[in-house]
Write a protein that holds these residues in place. Structure first.
Motif, mmCIF file in Angstrom:
data_model
loop_
_atom_site.group_PDB
_atom_site.id
_atom_site.type_symbol
_atom_site.label_atom_id
_atom_site.label_comp_id
_atom_site.label_asym_id
_atom_site.label_seq_id
_atom_site.Cartn_x
_atom_site.Cartn_y
_atom_site.Cartn_z
ATOM 1 N N ALA A 263 74.439 61.122 40.247
ATOM 2 C CA ALA A 263 73.486 61.372 39.160
ATOM 3 C C ALA A 263 74.197 61.184 37.819
ATOM 4 N N LYS A 264 74.748 62.243 37.269
ATOM 5 C CA LYS A 264 75.435 62.176 35.978
ATOM 6 C C LYS A 264 76.456 61.042 35.932
ATOM 7 N N THR A 265 76.485 60.320 34.830
ATOM 8 C CA THR A 265 77.322 59.156 34.500
ATOM 9 C C THR A 265 76.866 57.866 35.184
ATOM 10 N N THR A 266 75.831 57.900 36.006
ATOM 11 C CA THR A 266 75.313 56.682 36.615
ATOM 12 C C THR A 266 74.061 56.230 35.868
ATOM 13 N N LEU A 267 73.677 54.981 36.080
ATOM 14 C CA LEU A 267 72.405 54.491 35.545
ATOM 15 C C LEU A 267 71.336 54.414 36.629
ATOM 16 N N TYR A 268 71.623 55.026 37.781
ATOM 17 C CA TYR A 268 70.565 55.210 38.763
ATOM 18 C C TYR A 268 69.579 56.237 38.203
ATOM 19 N N ASP A 269 68.360 56.250 38.747
ATOM 20 C CA ASP A 269 67.336 57.135 38.193
ATOM 21 C C ASP A 269 67.760 58.604 38.189
ATOM 22 N N GLU A 327 48.399 61.844 23.355
ATOM 23 C CA GLU A 327 47.210 62.303 24.071
ATOM 24 C C GLU A 327 46.670 61.261 25.042
ATOM 25 N N GLN A 328 47.503 60.274 25.363
ATOM 26 C CA GLN A 328 47.097 59.231 26.309
ATOM 27 C C GLN A 328 47.834 59.399 27.637
ATOM 28 N N SER A 329 47.179 59.055 28.713
ATOM 29 C CA SER A 329 47.801 59.136 30.036
ATOM 30 C C SER A 329 48.494 57.844 30.430
ATOM 31 N N GLN A 330 47.865 56.718 30.095
ATOM 32 C CA GLN A 330 48.413 55.415 30.487
ATOM 33 C C GLN A 330 48.350 54.439 29.319
ATOM 34 N N PRO A 331 49.142 54.678 28.271
ATOM 35 C CA PRO A 331 49.118 53.754 27.138
ATOM 36 C C PRO A 331 49.685 52.397 27.518
ATOM 37 N N THR A 332 49.162 51.367 26.913
ATOM 38 C CA THR A 332 49.628 50.015 27.219
ATOM 39 C C THR A 332 50.841 49.674 26.349
ATOM 40 N N GLY A 333 51.674 48.763 26.870
ATOM 41 C CA GLY A 333 52.816 48.305 26.106
ATOM 42 C C GLY A 333 54.056 49.151 26.246
ATOM 43 N N TRP A 334 54.064 50.052 27.205
ATOM 44 C CA TRP A 334 55.221 50.918 27.438
ATOM 45 C C TRP A 334 55.634 50.768 28.900
ATOM 46 N N ASP A 335 56.243 49.651 29.240
ATOM 47 C CA ASP A 335 56.466 49.320 30.647
ATOM 48 C C ASP A 335 57.909 48.958 30.999
ATOM 49 N N ARG A 336 58.853 49.231 30.112
ATOM 50 C CA ARG A 336 60.255 48.951 30.428
ATOM 51 C C ARG A 336 61.161 49.781 29.525
ATOM 52 N N VAL A 337 62.322 50.104 30.048
ATOM 53 C CA VAL A 337 63.346 50.780 29.256
ATOM 54 C C VAL A 337 64.697 50.153 29.575
ATOM 55 N N PHE A 338 65.618 50.257 28.628
ATOM 56 C CA PHE A 338 66.976 49.773 28.807
ATOM 57 C C PHE A 338 67.948 50.951 28.814
ATOM 58 N N ALA A 339 69.092 50.737 29.452
ATOM 59 C CA ALA A 339 70.134 51.762 29.476
ATOM 60 C C ALA A 339 71.485 51.102 29.268
ATOM 61 N N SER A 340 72.420 51.876 28.743
ATOM 62 C CA SER A 340 73.715 51.311 28.371
ATOM 63 C C SER A 340 74.798 52.375 28.463
ATOM 64 N N HIS A 341 75.825 52.120 29.274
ATOM 65 C CA HIS A 341 76.923 53.074 29.473
ATOM 66 C C HIS A 341 78.247 52.386 29.162
ATOM 67 N N GLY A 342 79.127 53.067 28.444
ATOM 68 C CA GLY A 342 80.470 52.543 28.182
ATOM 69 C C GLY A 342 81.498 53.239 29.052
ATOM 70 N N PHE A 343 81.698 54.511 28.754
ATOM 71 C CA PHE A 343 82.533 55.347 29.606
ATOM 72 C C PHE A 343 82.167 56.802 29.332
ATOM 73 N N HIS A 344 82.658 57.677 30.171
ATOM 74 C CA HIS A 344 82.443 59.113 30.006
ATOM 75 C C HIS A 344 83.717 59.654 29.360
#
Length: 463
Positions: A263-269, A327-344
């Motif tokens: 979990a912690k320090t990984t980019l897995y969910d 106040e929206q449940s399924q807003p459009t245009g929010w379908d991806r995220v990025f992640a970035s790790h250097g070191f701990h």
């Protein structure tokens, strides 16, 4: 006579505007808490306060940290910039000594310039000191950081003293981070009812083996989360009694995933898919479950939007405000995220970049020949000792070897493989998906001035 009535009416309106309550912000950050809350479906963990906050606000079901490490993650929360853009590539404290780049502007800097009074209660974990010029720093990490009642009382005093001025208060709890011993559960804390858990009844995450040491570790972690929840209850009660709740945006999130291997320090969910609750006093719709894919780069834009404070002119923030979709449940245009790790820690260099859509997760391990490093607090845990003693246990559904030795690219079909175990990066059937996501990643690195992309410089060149 008619004109004088209009004058009186206008004076009344201007007076009402002048005395309107200023918009304030309470940002609450838990430390190393995964997606572990009653509000997210955990039927064992008792978190009535945070569940109640979700019931009167918006619970984001697809919220993600951009990095699963404390200082880098907080640097993103406070700046609206990815850690590879803002310079906080790893931990700030002790020998790790990572700093913001000098041109980065932060929430306390921007809101102070707009007339806000600012305070930090608890954990800071950011350098340089000048980047976070709070008017007050209360309940510092040593001593008393586990004393959540003391933290709530210090917060209440500051809010009461700020009457008439808008405030930004950041409360950085240390729960449920590992302590030197037992998640800080070794003593009773004033005004906090101790909540304990039966290790046998803890739901086991897929990334951990089912052995007594792990279950005991998780039970202690749960106890720390319940203490956190009680402290937040006192904090919100103090806000309510101060009379400022009606003009205060409340945001609760965690900096990174639970402090366990996998979990912690990984980019897995398990490392980056985290709790986010936003409760606005102007919301008319309550108990919203919002499925938008949002990220911690969106926190600074959201707070600036709420406060009516402009973003920096010198560079572009890398997130966007969440206020319009609360106040929206399924807003459009929010379908991806990025992640970035250097070191701990400074000696744990392992740069990774990730792109997550609703179906796929693509991870680029930029130094894949290196073994994946294990954070110090995890390496000293009973959980890791049990895995080391019997490597065949693995990390639940992932083998120990697969965890420690990773290929240059990983691709997971989350619809069929939510635990991210079957790597499809070299599967011919997924070749086009890999190519497309790889291209999106390169575009993202260029746009965010990623120094791990050859030839890249900061937004200000060599300044």
């Amino acid at each position: 006579m008619r004109h004088s009535r209009w004058v009186l009416l206008l004076l009344a309106l201007f007076s009402a505007v002048g005395t309107a309550a200023p918009r304030s912000v309470l940002l609450i950050i838990s430390d190393d808490q995964g997606l572990d809350l009653g509000a997210y479906g955990n039927t064992v963990l008792r978190t009535p306060i945070l569940d109640g906050l979700a019931a009167r606000g918006t619970l984001f079901t697809n919220a993600f940290a951009t990095v699963s490490s404390c200082s880098p993650s907080r640097s993103v929360i406070y700046s609206g910039l990815y850690s590879h853009s803002n310079g906080m590539y790893g931990l700030a404290h002790d020998v790790h000594n990572q700093h913001y780049l000098p041109w980065v502007r932060t929430l306390p800097q921007m809101l102070k310039a707009a007339g806000y009074t600012t305070a930090l209660v608890g954990k800071k974990h950011i350098l340089p000191e000048s980047a976070l010029p709070f008017d007050a720093e209360l309940a510092p990490e040593k001593p008393g950081i586990r004393d959540v009642a003391f933290m709530a009382d210090e917060a209440r005093k500051f809010i009461s003293a700020s009457a008439g001025k808008p405030f930004l208060m950041i409360v950085g709890f240390s729960d449920p981070h590992r302590a030197a011993e037992n998640f800080g559960n070794t003593q009773d804390w004033p005004s906090i009812k101790k909540v304990t858990y039966d290790p046998k009844k803890i739901p086991l995450p897929a990334h951990l083996p089912d052995v007594p040491e792990v279950r005991k570790d998780l039970a202690d972690y749960y106890e720390s989360i319940s203490r956190l929840d009680s402290g937040i209850g006192l904090l919100l009660d103090g806000l309510q009694k101060s009379g400022r709740a009606a003009d205060t945006l409340v945001i609760f999130l965690s900096d990174n995933g639970r402090p366990f291997p996998g979990a912690k320090t990984t980019l897995y969910d398990e490392g980056i898919h985290l709790p986010l609750i936003v409760a606005s006093p102007t919301q008319t719709k309550r108990a919203v479950k919002n499925e938008a894919m949002v990220s911690w780069v969106d926190i600074t834009p959201t707070i600036l939007d709420w406060a009516g404070v402009p973003a920096p002119k010198e560079y572009k923030l890398q997130g966007r405000s969440l206020l319009a979709i609360l106040e929206q449940s399924q807003p459009t245009g929010w379908d991806r995220v990025f992640a970035s790790h250097g070191f701990h820690e400074i000696n744990q260099y392992y740069p990774m970049r990730a792109l997550r859509t609703r179906q796929y997760k693509y991870i680029a391990n930029l130094a894949s020949p290196l073994p994946f490093p294990v954070a110090g607090d995890i390496a000293s845990s009973a959980t890791w000792h049990a895995i080391e003693a019997k490597p065949s246990l693995g990390l639940g559904s992932r083998s120990l070897d697969a965890f420690l030795h990773r290929p240059a690219e990983e691709l997971y079909d989350l619809s069929k493989d939510p635990n991210e175990v079957r790597n499809l990066a070299n599967d011919p059937a997924h070749k086009e998906i890999v190519q497309r996501m790889r291209a999106e990643m390169t575009k993202f690195q260029k746009e965010t001035h990623d120094p791990w992309l050859p030839g890249t410089s900061s937004p200000f060149g060599h300044h």
